[in-house]
Design an enzyme around this catalytic site. Sequence first.
Site, PDB file in Angstrom:
ATOM      1  N   HIS A 540       0.844  -1.198   0.000  1.00 34.99           N
ATOM      2  CA  HIS A 540       0.000   0.000   0.000  1.00 34.99           C
ATOM      3  C   HIS A 540       0.884   1.255   0.000  1.00 34.99           C
ATOM      4  O   HIS A 540       0.697   2.153  -0.817  1.00 34.99           O
ATOM      5  CB  HIS A 540      -0.904  -0.048   1.246  1.00 34.99           C
ATOM      6  CG  HIS A 540      -1.684   1.199   1.520  1.00 34.99           C
ATOM      7  ND1 HIS A 540      -3.033   1.298   1.274  1.00 34.99           N
ATOM      8  CD2 HIS A 540      -1.326   2.398   2.029  1.00 34.99           C
ATOM      9  CE1 HIS A 540      -3.462   2.499   1.615  1.00 34.99           C
ATOM     10  NE2 HIS A 540      -2.443   3.193   2.075  1.00 34.99           N
ATOM     11  N   GLU A 541       1.853   1.302   0.902  1.00 37.17           N
ATOM     12  CA  GLU A 541       2.712   2.497   0.985  1.00 37.17           C
ATOM     13  C   GLU A 541       3.535   2.648  -0.296  1.00 37.17           C
ATOM     14  O   GLU A 541       3.697   3.758  -0.805  1.00 37.17           O
ATOM     15  CB  GLU A 541       3.623   2.436   2.214  1.00 37.17           C
ATOM     16  CG  GLU A 541       2.890   2.383   3.559  1.00 37.17           C
ATOM     17  CD  GLU A 541       1.885   3.512   3.760  1.00 37.17           C
ATOM     18  OE1 GLU A 541       1.990   4.554   3.092  1.00 37.17           O
ATOM     19  OE2 GLU A 541       0.959   3.340   4.578  1.00 37.17           O
ATOM     20  N   HIS A 544       1.559   4.149  -3.027  1.00 40.62           N
ATOM     21  CA  HIS A 544       1.345   5.596  -2.894  1.00 40.62           C
ATOM     22  C   HIS A 544       2.333   6.396  -3.750  1.00 40.62           C
ATOM     23  O   HIS A 544       2.035   7.499  -4.184  1.00 40.62           O
ATOM     24  CB  HIS A 544       1.477   6.032  -1.435  1.00 40.62           C
ATOM     25  CG  HIS A 544       0.184   5.976  -0.679  1.00 40.62           C
ATOM     26  ND1 HIS A 544      -0.995   6.424  -1.215  1.00 40.62           N
ATOM     27  CD2 HIS A 544      -0.110   5.541   0.565  1.00 40.62           C
ATOM     28  CE1 HIS A 544      -1.974   6.258  -0.329  1.00 40.62           C
ATOM     29  NE2 HIS A 544      -1.470   5.716   0.760  1.00 40.62           N
ATOM     30  N   GLU A 601      -6.002   6.548  -1.708  1.00 41.75           N
ATOM     31  CA  GLU A 601      -5.926   5.433  -0.766  1.00 41.75           C
ATOM     32  C   GLU A 601      -6.443   4.146  -1.402  1.00 41.75           C
ATOM     33  O   GLU A 601      -5.924   3.060  -1.138  1.00 41.75           O
ATOM     34  CB  GLU A 601      -6.723   5.753   0.505  1.00 41.75           C
ATOM     35  CG  GLU A 601      -6.135   6.885   1.330  1.00 41.75           C
ATOM     36  CD  GLU A 601      -4.710   6.612   1.792  1.00 41.75           C
ATOM     37  OE1 GLU A 601      -4.359   5.435   1.988  1.00 41.75           O
ATOM     38  OE2 GLU A 601      -3.939   7.573   1.929  1.00 41.75           O
ATOM     39  N   ASP A 605      -4.604   0.644  -1.828  1.00 40.37           N
ATOM     40  CA  ASP A 605      -5.132  -0.630  -1.310  1.00 40.37           C
ATOM     41  C   ASP A 605      -5.125  -1.710  -2.396  1.00 40.37           C
ATOM     42  O   ASP A 605      -4.718  -2.850  -2.154  1.00 40.37           O
ATOM     43  CB  ASP A 605      -6.567  -0.446  -0.788  1.00 40.37           C
ATOM     44  CG  ASP A 605      -6.602   0.216   0.595  1.00 40.37           C
ATOM     45  OD1 ASP A 605      -5.555   0.224   1.271  1.00 40.37           O
ATOM     46  OD2 ASP A 605      -7.675   0.723   0.989  1.00 40.37           O
TER      47      ASP A 605
END
Length: 702
Positions: A540-541, A544, A601, A605
Amino acid sequence: MRSALAFVLLAAACGGSKSPSATPAPPVAETPPASKQPEAPPTPPGKPVTNRSLASIGLDPDALDRTADPCDDFYQFACGGWVAKKQIDADKPMAQRSFVDIEDRNLEYEHGILEKLRTDPGNDPVNKQLAAYYGSCMDEAAIEKAGLSPVKPLLATIDKVKNPKSLSAAITQLHAAGFGLVFGMGPTQDSADATKVIIGMDQGGLGLPDRDYYLKDDDQSKMLKAAYEGYVASMLVELGHKADAAKKEAADVVALETELAKVSKDKVARRDPKTMYNRLDKAGVAKAAPSFDWTAYWKAQGLDKETAVTVGAPDFFAGLDKLMASTKPEVWRNYLSVQLVSRAAGSLTKKIEETQFKFYAALTGQAEMEARWKRCVGRTDGALGDLLGQVFVRDRFAGASKSAAEEQVHAIVAAMEANLDALPWMDAATKTKAKAKLAAMTYQIGYPKKWKNYTFKLDPKTWGANSLAARKWETARQNAKVGKPVDKDDWQMTVPQVNAYYDPQLNGMVFPAGILQPPFYSVDASIPVNLGAMGVVVGHELTHGFDDQGAQYDAVGNLANWWQPDTEKAFKARTKCVIDQYEKYDVIGGGHLSGANTVGENIADIGGVKLALAGYRALRATAPDTVIADGFTEDQQFFLGFGQAWCAKMRPDFEKLLATIDVHSPPKWRVNGALTATPEFGRAFRCKATAKLTPANACVVW
Ligand SMILES: [Zn+2]
């Protein structure tokens, strides 16, 4: 200011209908009606099967709701049992199997450490600092005796406000003391040259959590605005005003904040890094708000030599300038006093804290205030995080967690690299740039490379003075960054925090020790379960860095377009697909999720699940056996690890609040939404093509 740009986990498309990644799900085997658990697909040939229990690999069998169909609502299947049984603690707005439970354990541990130090600090300077800060916070008798005296000098400055000049002087002093009232100011990396730290300024000044609450007319907005007005009146009474007068004064204060809300940007507009970067510099700021004495302001903040300033919301400062003259000085005085006492409430008396909690309860539905010790542990972590962090790491962060997390990061970075190669919608030139960005991405795990020293004076007997000293010191430390090279090792989170972030201007990820705990990560859990929980966080990070915002920054953190035009178009179409997918999801109160506010976000995900799945499969590729846990295959265990990390239960008021302000989707949609865009999920659970989580065209961005 920098934190505004970092993407936090908790606290990130597809060619419309022609996604090449969408693969029809295989036909499903009929399952007995008593249990919707699908039959395990045949095990890979050549590998012997090891049978284990769910509990032994790190999953919670009691959290499952086996009556739910995983293909229609996987969140319910993975978490329904947990949600049905779980009670939300009276002193919390929500319960969650991961974040909240880990936080509780971390807090209990820190409590034990600090209580021991409070009674016996010894001679170690670090222990003495911790003992003085926490101990003074627990000294309620002394705090009651001090009353409002810690903020008296600042209230006296506010009392002198009678025109724009004295108003400007009061705001200047408040900012220097660390109370960033009315507008925000702090260091930020220059979007045009990420090696430089310049001054960042932004809108601010609102007591309600979103500008929309001031401007919208729905029931929720009206209710919260009324609750806030009541709160302002109560605080004015605490400050010595008569109850009747305070009511009228509170209405005027809220009217002033409503004017500030009108000149503020809304949250979707604030997601665009390009329009948030406005290099007005000091001259431009002075031109936008000429009534403010900027020369005195910069001098008081220790920033008189620097000139480079970027402003997130330039119109706000022009609007503020008008309000400085057109709003009565008396209204400004009341407004600033209430704002000051609100921000300083934790440094003041029980009555002030209780008054504030009443308003917080209206926002969140929380029944009780947290016990004093919990608030004091949290404040000690906030002010002396690196001291507490050193102790936390020593006792709670075993070496194995760090190397396991590193192994996960490597597996996920490798998955992203392979994934980039396979992307059908990205041209070769853009792929080269994307790979360069991935190669330059840094990660820090557990704790920072260096610990901070806290050089402010602490007295074990004066809580108010200690907390104000910590605030002032941190503000000065932040301001001192301007004009200096970027310090890549200065974290935006403390070590015991249960969270993680990616910072696009640093092109770096941070995973504090606080989050590397069960159920996110456990040495006893299996690889599929650890990757399903913590691995998805890592993925997830990482994603980003390539979501709708992160993709606008290059490998070194500059806001620079590295995309070929056609590929950029395809990326935007895929982003739009994700917006449309999540826009359809319902939220509490009958409305729908804001696809535009949550898209970053949601992309993270979806990417997180995809990358962690590939990462776990790579790590298990050479395993001698395949594990079946209570009938679940390894792929299914991975998805259960993901789902069960998000089991949550919220108070309805809190759920409504998050639906308005949070950039993340609610936990149910974080799970079901991401799986809807993951064709491997449908295959793992042998879902029918008509199932809710197996749409014909999945939104796959990365
Ligand atoms: Zn995120």
